[in-house]
Enzyme design. Structure first.
Site, short mmCIF file in Angstrom:
data_model
loop_
_atom_site.label_atom_id
_atom_site.label_comp_id
_atom_site.label_asym_id
_atom_site.label_seq_id
_atom_site.Cartn_x
_atom_site.Cartn_y
_atom_site.Cartn_z
N HIS A 285 0.75 -1.20 0.64
CA HIS A 285 0.01 0.27 -0.14
C HIS A 285 1.27 1.23 -0.16
O HIS A 285 1.91 1.48 1.25
CB HIS A 285 -0.78 0.32 0.94
CG HIS A 285 -1.96 0.69 1.10
ND1 HIS A 285 -3.04 1.14 1.28
CD2 HIS A 285 -1.40 2.94 1.79
CE1 HIS A 285 -4.10 1.87 1.79
NE2 HIS A 285 -3.16 2.84 1.62
N HIS A 328 -0.03 2.53 11.31
CA HIS A 328 1.41 3.31 11.57
C HIS A 328 0.95 4.58 12.37
O HIS A 328 0.04 5.09 13.05
CB HIS A 328 1.30 4.36 10.12
CG HIS A 328 -0.32 5.11 9.53
ND1 HIS A 328 0.49 6.80 9.28
CD2 HIS A 328 -1.23 5.35 9.50
CE1 HIS A 328 -0.50 7.37 8.59
NE2 HIS A 328 -1.52 6.14 9.03
N GLU A 334 -2.50 14.96 11.01
CA GLU A 334 -3.23 14.49 10.14
C GLU A 334 -5.52 14.34 10.37
O GLU A 334 -5.01 13.40 11.89
CB GLU A 334 -4.04 12.81 9.79
CG GLU A 334 -2.57 11.99 9.58
CD GLU A 334 -2.03 11.06 8.98
OE1 GLU A 334 -3.71 10.45 8.99
OE2 GLU A 334 -1.07 10.13 9.22
N TYR A 343 -15.42 5.30 3.60
CA TYR A 343 -13.81 5.21 3.84
C TYR A 343 -12.90 3.64 4.06
O TYR A 343 -14.00 3.43 4.47
CB TYR A 343 -13.12 5.97 4.92
CG TYR A 343 -11.85 6.29 4.78
CD1 TYR A 343 -11.01 6.74 3.91
CD2 TYR A 343 -11.18 6.13 6.10
CE1 TYR A 343 -9.27 6.45 4.17
CE2 TYR A 343 -9.62 5.69 6.22
CZ TYR A 343 -9.14 6.33 4.91
OH TYR A 343 -7.84 6.17 5.12
N HIS A 358 -5.82 12.35 13.62
CA HIS A 358 -4.64 11.79 14.26
C HIS A 358 -3.44 12.31 14.39
O HIS A 358 -2.96 13.06 13.43
CB HIS A 358 -4.68 10.78 13.69
CG HIS A 358 -5.64 9.79 13.34
ND1 HIS A 358 -6.85 9.08 11.99
CD2 HIS A 358 -6.80 9.19 13.86
CE1 HIS A 358 -7.59 9.17 11.55
NE2 HIS A 358 -7.84 8.77 13.68
N HIS A 364 -2.63 5.04 14.49
CA HIS A 364 -4.15 4.52 13.83
C HIS A 364 -3.78 3.45 13.13
O HIS A 364 -2.88 3.12 12.64
CB HIS A 364 -4.83 5.98 13.85
CG HIS A 364 -3.78 6.88 12.95
ND1 HIS A 364 -2.81 7.83 13.30
CD2 HIS A 364 -3.64 7.49 11.27
CE1 HIS A 364 -2.60 7.97 12.05
NE2 HIS A 364 -2.87 7.72 11.21
FE FE2 Z 1 -2.66 8.67 8.73
#
Ligand code: FE2
Length: 428
Positions: A285, A328, A334, A343, A358, A364
């Site tokens: 990803h 991560h 963010e 989402y 976040h 998260h």
């Molecule tokens: Fe993130």
């Protein structure tokens, strides 16, 4: 319908009345029709040519003609951060806010997050929500603090700006430079959405590096309106945001009186559906930076003051890959919103109009349901469709405002989405 000129950062020339725009010089001794010439500078005079943003405006009256500002008492939730409050490293999430009846775009502005030192140091970004049902008629707003990205989530907006009229629908964004005055009307009768206010360097398109000459947001898809003006005398209020607070003055005329202009500092709109999305065709990803629409750099190369990033419809084809966003922790902070659809890292609870936070180094990623589904999915090509999420990502930590922390829209237990992951089982 408005005519638009295409391109990002182009030097446009436009006049609403033939002959209004001077040719060959910016400030002739007597501009046509007795218009007043004014330069609007979005960068320092001496900024390098590639960075330099300025436009020349030719207007019915000079914008310098106004009485002293006094404090504005409307828009009670359009506020600066409370720097004295301790900042917990908690992940937070807000549901959509509802319009208070009889409220226009400006008075409905609700500041949720503020990152960076703010307007006086020209660093950081704020994230606001709006939900309104009334037109702004005899009044205009201007942010002296920052450049605005307006992200409608429900309901169209018409933005009457000094430099032209922008018709904006959900799925499109508008970019209003710092210092450009405008008012907002609601063709659908009500509207809800997000605003990112960038205190730092003006947004620009990101470099593409090995991607090549094309891709992501292409310059020709940014649309700047042609010159438009209103010739209105009488009661007209101007509300200006300055150092995080709001100030008002009575002009006795509409400030949207620019008959002609030229330059490369101008509002524009962009249809997010035109974003040329890049993704993996093998495995893993990629970092979400491949979805950057616009970036405001900081003094550290590659470390943005703020990035505006989207998560558009796209094909997922990666093999042997956990396809949703991974777990991560990030040195960048963010803030995310959802314009439509769902989402792919959250099974529920993150609905259109919601906002999540976040902050720097807060863990998260997918919730339990999304993790389970993606860990066992049959990895055939799959299209994520009918969705548009976005992220406002900053090197500066976001501080929720008191208004946000006291809001009924705040999820009381967002942490629960990461509760209940099974423990890994080691051999033996
Ligand atoms: Fe993130």
């Amino acid at each position: 319908m408005t005519n638009y000129m295409t391109g990002f950062g182009n030097h446009f020339s436009t006049e609403a009345v033939p002959g209004a725009l001077p040719i060959g010089r910016n400030s002739p001794q007597r501009p046509a029709f007795g218009l007043y010439a004014e330069q609007l500078s979005g960068t320092a005079f001496t900024a390098p040519r590639a960075e330099n943003r300025r436009s020349w405006l030719y207007r019915l009256r000079p914008s310098a003609a106004y009485p002293a500002f006094t404090r504005y008492i409307g828009a009670p939730n359009f506020v600066p951060a409370n720097r004295d409050a301790p900042l917990a490293p908690n992940r937070l999430r807000w549901g959509p806010i509802d319009a208070a009846p009889g409220t226009d775009w400006l008075d409905s502005m609700t500041t949720i997050l503020v990152a960076g030192d703010g307007p006086l140091s020209q660093t950081g970004v704020a994230v606001h929500l709006y939900a309104c049902d009334t037109d702004m008629t005899a009044r205009a707003f201007v942010s002296g603090d920052g450049e605005l990205i307006i992200v409608p989530q429900a309901g169209a907006l018409t933005l009457f700006t000094e430099m032209g009229r922008i018709d904006l629908n959900p799925g499109q964004i508008a970019l209003i430079p710092r210092g450009v005055r405008f008012r907002v009307t609601l063709p659908d009768g009500s509207a809800r959405g997000y605003v990112a206010e960038n205190y730092g360097a003006p947004f620009r398109l990101p470099d593409l590096g090995p991607i090549g000459a094309n891709g992501l947001a292409n310059p020709r898809d940014f649309e700047t309106p042609v010159a438009w003006f209103e010739d209105v005398d009488g009661e007209f209020e101007l509300v200006q945001k300055f150092d995080g607070r709001l100030w008002t003055t009575q002009l006795g005329r509409s400030p949207l009186d620019v008959v002609a202009w030229h330059g490369n500092l101008a509002p524009c709109r962009y249809d997010l559906a035109r974003f040329n999305t890049i993704n993996t065709v093998s495995f893993d990803h990629p970092d979400p930076s491949i979805f950057t629409v616009l970036t405001s750099p900081s003094d550290t190369p590659g470390t943005a003051n703020v990035d505006f990033v989207i998560f558009p419809p796209r094909w997922m084809v990666a093999e042997d890959t956990f396809r949703p966003p991974w777990f991560h922790r990030n040195v960048m902070s963010e803030a995310m919103g959802l314009i439509t659809g769902a989402y792919d890292a959250k099974a529920d609870g993150f609905v259109p109009g919601a906002l999540s936070l976040h902050n720097q180094m807060s863990g998260h990623g997918p919730d339990v349901a999304s993790w389970e589904a993606a860990s066992t999915a049959d990895l055939k090509p799959h299209k994520i469709d009918g969705t548009m999420a976005f992220m406002v990502e900053s090197r500066w930590v976001f501080q929720p405002t008191e208004v946000a922390l006291q809001s009924a829209a705040l999820d009381p237990d967002y942490d629960a989405v990461w509760r209940g992951f099974p423990k890994a089982q080691l051999p033996g």
